[in-house]
Design a protein around this motif. Structure first.
Motif, PDB file in Angstrom:
ATOM      1  N   ASP A 176       0.815  -1.210   0.000  1.00 33.89           N
ATOM      2  CA  ASP A 176       0.000   0.000   0.000  1.00 33.89           C
ATOM      3  C   ASP A 176       0.850   1.261   0.000  1.00 33.89           C
ATOM      4  O   ASP A 176       0.558   2.234  -0.711  1.00 33.89           O
ATOM      5  N   LEU A 177       1.898   1.274   0.808  1.00 29.01           N
ATOM      6  CA  LEU A 177       2.767   2.452   0.868  1.00 29.01           C
ATOM      7  C   LEU A 177       3.448   2.692  -0.474  1.00 29.01           C
ATOM      8  O   LEU A 177       3.572   3.843  -0.918  1.00 29.01           O
ATOM      9  N   ASP A 180       0.912   4.101  -2.802  1.00 28.16           N
ATOM     10  CA  ASP A 180       0.681   5.518  -2.509  1.00 28.16           C
ATOM     11  C   ASP A 180       1.658   6.396  -3.285  1.00 28.16           C
ATOM     12  O   ASP A 180       1.276   7.401  -3.904  1.00 28.16           O
ATOM     13  N   ARG A 181       2.922   6.031  -3.212  1.00 23.41           N
ATOM     14  CA  ARG A 181       3.950   6.831  -3.903  1.00 23.41           C
ATOM     15  C   ARG A 181       3.776   6.735  -5.420  1.00 23.41           C
ATOM     16  O   ARG A 181       3.975   7.719  -6.140  1.00 23.41           O
ATOM     17  N   LEU A 182       3.435   5.537  -5.898  1.00 25.90           N
ATOM     18  CA  LEU A 182       3.189   5.381  -7.333  1.00 25.90           C
ATOM     19  C   LEU A 182       2.029   6.258  -7.769  1.00 25.90           C
ATOM     20  O   LEU A 182       2.102   6.913  -8.818  1.00 25.90           O
ATOM     21  N   VAL A 260       1.177   9.899   6.577  1.00 24.63           N
ATOM     22  CA  VAL A 260       2.435   9.968   7.331  1.00 24.63           C
ATOM     23  C   VAL A 260       2.420   8.959   8.468  1.00 24.63           C
ATOM     24  O   VAL A 260       3.382   8.207   8.679  1.00 24.63           O
ATOM     25  N   ALA A 261       1.313   8.928   9.215  1.00 21.33           N
ATOM     26  CA  ALA A 261       1.217   8.026  10.365  1.00 21.33           C
ATOM     27  C   ALA A 261       1.302   6.571   9.931  1.00 21.33           C
ATOM     28  O   ALA A 261       1.958   5.745  10.586  1.00 21.33           O
ATOM     29  N   ARG A 262       0.648   6.223   8.840  1.00 21.06           N
ATOM     30  CA  ARG A 262       0.691   4.841   8.373  1.00 21.06           C
ATOM     31  C   ARG A 262       2.124   4.443   8.026  1.00 21.06           C
ATOM     32  O   ARG A 262       2.569   3.329   8.343  1.00 21.06           O
TER      33      ARG A 262
END
Length: 323
Positions: A176-177, A180-182, A260-262
């Motif tokens: 998932d992270l 997100d960036r993709l 950010v928290a994730r």
């Protein structure tokens, strides 16, 4: 293969219809000869937020019209990244041929026609329209035909391909992270990389607002007045720009803080901090409000994300890290 990653091979066009519509939504699918031999292959990863699918199959024409959309709304957008072969995509006023070196971002809940030859092998990133529009109203207003041969488009294509190739080495939260960036890169490419992307002051202001919020999300005093003051515009104008983009400063700030928290919950460098401390450091006023917002956004709890990250690393969770 992980429980959220699957592979499937089918040997008939009818069986492929079921697989295709299950992934992309109800459609009318035409093939040259349903009696002819057929091989279709699908590999996909699905989290609560993203799906990434590698598809290959025979020649077909897919039509998804208003009737299909009414009976099977998906609320998703897809980034199509061809690796081999060629395809034709038509949605609204946009149409064109795409093959290796090109990409398309389209709204699955708008009528479209998709046709491809038997040699097509492609990866699709599937994301909810809500997540896409939260990042960029420009990207969500597609379709966008993107150049994947150079610049940002090439980076998007290579990250998409690598993400699929490395799926067995990623936990669900890591997946998932990375997505997100993709998706951030996809939005940047859609905003500036095609003729269909709107230009002008408002689009530039929206991008500046989002960039400022991303950079200062953990500032607990950040609000619409602070954004306006830092960027040199009036509060009213900032509100108008965000309203036109389908969001508000409050929603934008909350979403960035959650992202950010994730990331911190999954990071080894934050394991000595409690969840409450991470919430506070990420800009939230209370643990309870953070936990509620986190579950609403990601469909899971901060504790579950931390537990999954620790299980992957094999670390022994201490009392402070679990509180």
């Amino acid at each position: 293969m992980s429980s959220w990653s699957q592979a499937l091979t089918v040997s008939s066009a009818s069986a492929w219809d079921e697989v295709f519509t299950g992934l992309h939504g109800a459609s009318r699918i035409r093939v040259p000869d349903r009696r002819a031999p057929w091989t279709g292959h699908l590999e996909w990863q699905r989290s609560k937020t993203y799906s990434l699918a590698l598809c290959s199959g025979g020649e077909e024409v897919v039509d998804r019209d208003n009737r299909h959309i009414r009976t099977d709304p998906r609320g998703t957008h897809e980034l199509l990244v061809p690796l081999a072969g060629s395809a034709w995509l038509e949605q609204g006023a946009a149409s064109g041929e795409i093959g290796p070196g090109a990409m398309a971002l389209c709204d699955i809940d708008r009528p479209l026609t998709f046709a491809h030859d038997a040699g097509l092998r492609s990866i699709s990133l599937i994301v909810s329209g809500r997540h896409l529009s939260a990042r960029s109203a420009v990207a969500a207003r597609g379709p966008h035909l993107l150049d994947g041969a150079r610049g940002l488009g090439r980076i998007v294509r290579e990250v998409t391909t690598t993400l699929h190739e490395e799926r067995e080495h990623l936990s669900e939260i890591s997946f998932d992270l990375a997505c997100d960036r993709l998706l951030d890169l996809v939005c940047l490419a859609a905003e500036g990389g095609t003729d269909s992307a709107p230009t002008g002051q408002r689009a530039g202001v929206e991008a500046a607002i989002r960039r400022h919020v991303r950079e200062h999300a953990c500032d607990r005093e950040l609000d619409v007045a602070g954004i306006a003051r830092a960027l040199g515009w009036s509060v009213r104008y900032v509100q108008q720009v965000l309203q036109a983009a389908g969001t508000t400063a409050r929603d934008l700030i909350r979403r960035e803080r959650l992202n950010v928290a994730r990331g911190r919950l999954a990071s080894g460098s934050w394991t000595t901090y409690s969840i409450a401390e991470i919430a506070h450091a990420s800009g939230f006023g209370s643990h309870a409000s953070f936990a509620t917002a986190f579950r609403a956004e990601f469909g899971t709890t901060p504790r579950e994300v931390r537990r999954g990250a620790r299980e992957l690393s094999g670390a022994d969770a201490g009392p402070a890290a679990q509180s």
